[in-house]
Motif scaffolding. Structure first.
Motif, PDB file in Angstrom:
ATOM      1  N   GLY A 116      -6.236 166.369   0.151  1.00  0.00           N
ATOM      2  CA  GLY A 116      -6.396 165.072   1.143  1.00  0.00           C
ATOM      3  C   GLY A 116      -7.566 165.538   1.966  1.00  0.00           C
ATOM      4  N   ASP A 117      -7.831 164.580   2.727  1.00  0.00           N
ATOM      5  CA  ASP A 117      -9.176 164.699   3.432  1.00  0.00           C
ATOM      6  C   ASP A 117      -9.644 166.027   3.991  1.00  0.00           C
ATOM      7  OD1 ASP A 117      -9.690 162.053   2.921  1.00  0.00           O
ATOM      8  OD2 ASP A 117      -9.264 161.246   5.037  1.00  0.00           O
ATOM      9  N   GLU A 118      -8.617 166.545   4.695  1.00  0.00           N
ATOM     10  CA  GLU A 118      -8.862 168.129   5.129  1.00  0.00           C
ATOM     11  C   GLU A 118      -7.569 168.911   4.687  1.00  0.00           C
ATOM     12  OE1 GLU A 118     -10.850 169.067   7.776  1.00  0.00           O
ATOM     13  OE2 GLU A 118     -11.848 167.202   7.623  1.00  0.00           O
ATOM     14  N   GLN A 119      -6.899 168.569   3.921  1.00  0.00           N
ATOM     15  CA  GLN A 119      -5.909 169.422   3.265  1.00  0.00           C
ATOM     16  C   GLN A 119      -6.465 169.995   1.756  1.00  0.00           C
ATOM     17  OE1 GLN A 119      -1.598 168.337   3.595  1.00  0.00           O
ATOM     18  NE2 GLN A 119      -1.480 168.327   1.283  1.00  0.00           N
ATOM     19  N   ARG A 120      -5.938 171.323   1.885  1.00  0.00           N
ATOM     20  CA  ARG A 120      -6.174 172.060   0.503  1.00  0.00           C
ATOM     21  C   ARG A 120      -4.974 172.914   0.347  1.00  0.00           C
ATOM     22  NH1 ARG A 120      -9.746 169.081   1.598  1.00  0.00           N
ATOM     23  NH2 ARG A 120     -12.068 169.583   1.536  1.00  0.00           N
ATOM     24  N   LYS A 121      -4.796 172.822  -1.023  1.00  0.00           N
ATOM     25  CA  LYS A 121      -3.900 173.980  -1.701  1.00  0.00           C
ATOM     26  C   LYS A 121      -4.634 175.237  -2.238  1.00  0.00           C
ATOM     27  CE  LYS A 121      -1.427 173.224  -5.564  1.00  0.00           C
ATOM     28  NZ  LYS A 121      -0.382 172.727  -6.595  1.00  0.00           N
ATOM     29  N   ILE A 122      -4.247 176.263  -1.693  1.00  0.00           N
ATOM     30  CA  ILE A 122      -4.498 177.567  -2.166  1.00  0.00           C
ATOM     31  C   ILE A 122      -3.456 178.234  -3.139  1.00  0.00           C
ATOM     32  CG2 ILE A 122      -5.842 179.836  -1.209  1.00  0.00           C
ATOM     33  CD1 ILE A 122      -6.098 178.116   1.675  1.00  0.00           C
ATOM     34  N   VAL A 123      -4.238 178.495  -4.144  1.00  0.00           N
ATOM     35  CA  VAL A 123      -3.418 179.149  -5.326  1.00  0.00           C
ATOM     36  C   VAL A 123      -3.803 180.784  -5.447  1.00  0.00           C
ATOM     37  CG1 VAL A 123      -2.095 179.286  -7.380  1.00  0.00           C
ATOM     38  CG2 VAL A 123      -2.825 177.066  -6.340  1.00  0.00           C
ATOM     39  N   ILE A 124      -3.136 181.719  -5.044  1.00  0.00           N
ATOM     40  CA  ILE A 124      -3.255 182.893  -5.087  1.00  0.00           C
ATOM     41  C   ILE A 124      -2.713 183.896  -6.099  1.00  0.00           C
ATOM     42  CG2 ILE A 124      -3.785 185.219  -3.916  1.00  0.00           C
ATOM     43  CD1 ILE A 124      -4.230 183.640  -1.365  1.00  0.00           C
ATOM     44  N   SER A 125      -3.338 184.423  -7.097  1.00  0.00           N
ATOM     45  CA  SER A 125      -2.648 185.069  -8.203  1.00  0.00           C
ATOM     46  C   SER A 125      -3.337 186.372  -8.604  1.00  0.00           C
ATOM     47  CB  SER A 125      -2.547 184.435  -9.681  1.00  0.00           C
ATOM     48  OG  SER A 125      -3.867 183.594  -9.905  1.00  0.00           O
TER      49      SER A 125
END
Length: 147
Positions: free
Chosen positions: A138-147
């Motif tokens: 989204g404009d300001e939204q981020r998905k952070i995937v940590i593995s």
């Protein structure tokens, strides 16, 4: 004793929140680890790196290494000195360039390394102890995937 390793998917709604996730992630890191930090341009890699640098007390030194291959920051964790190496492979075109820069040697030392755009070179996959992927949702939204 190391802090608990952070893994999973997280949703960030601002640059501040992205830095907070990075701080929580970084509290579980230590010397000898190498993090692959991935995401498209504008996904928040610099904000995430800023949060990591804050944990080690070297945020004042932080600058994007996009035009230099690497920046080295002097910091500390739990009262001990830590050298944080920040690489940006965006402008590196080939494995030959990496070899010529002695990149592998930098990843072999007793310091913490964060490599942006590291996914571009599959030969490096074996070197990463942790992976962080930032996705624009989204404009300001981020998905952070940590593995």
């Amino acid at each position: 004793m190391m802090a608990q390793e952070m893994r999973g998917e997280f949703l960030s709604h601002s640059a501040d929140e992205t830095r907070e996730y990075a701080r929580r992630f970084a509290s579980g890191l230590g010397p000898g680890q190498t993090v692959c930090l991935t995401g498209t341009l504008g996904a928040g890699k610099t904000e995430f790196m800023r949060g990591i640098a804050e944990v080690f007390g070297c945020e004042e030194q932080l600058s994007s290494p996009t035009f230099s291959l690497m920046n080295i920051y002097e910091g500390s964790m739990r009262g001990r000195p830590v050298e944080l190496h920040h690489f940006d492979l965006y402008r590196i075109e080939s494995e030959k360039e990496l070899d010529a820069a002695g990149f592998d040697d930098y990843l072999s030392g007793p310091f913490l390394s964060v490599v942006e755009w590291g996914e571009r070179f599959s030969s490096l996959d074996r070197r990463y102890t942790r992976r962080v992927e930032l996705l624009i949702t989204g404009d300001e939204q981020r998905k952070i995937v940590i593995s």
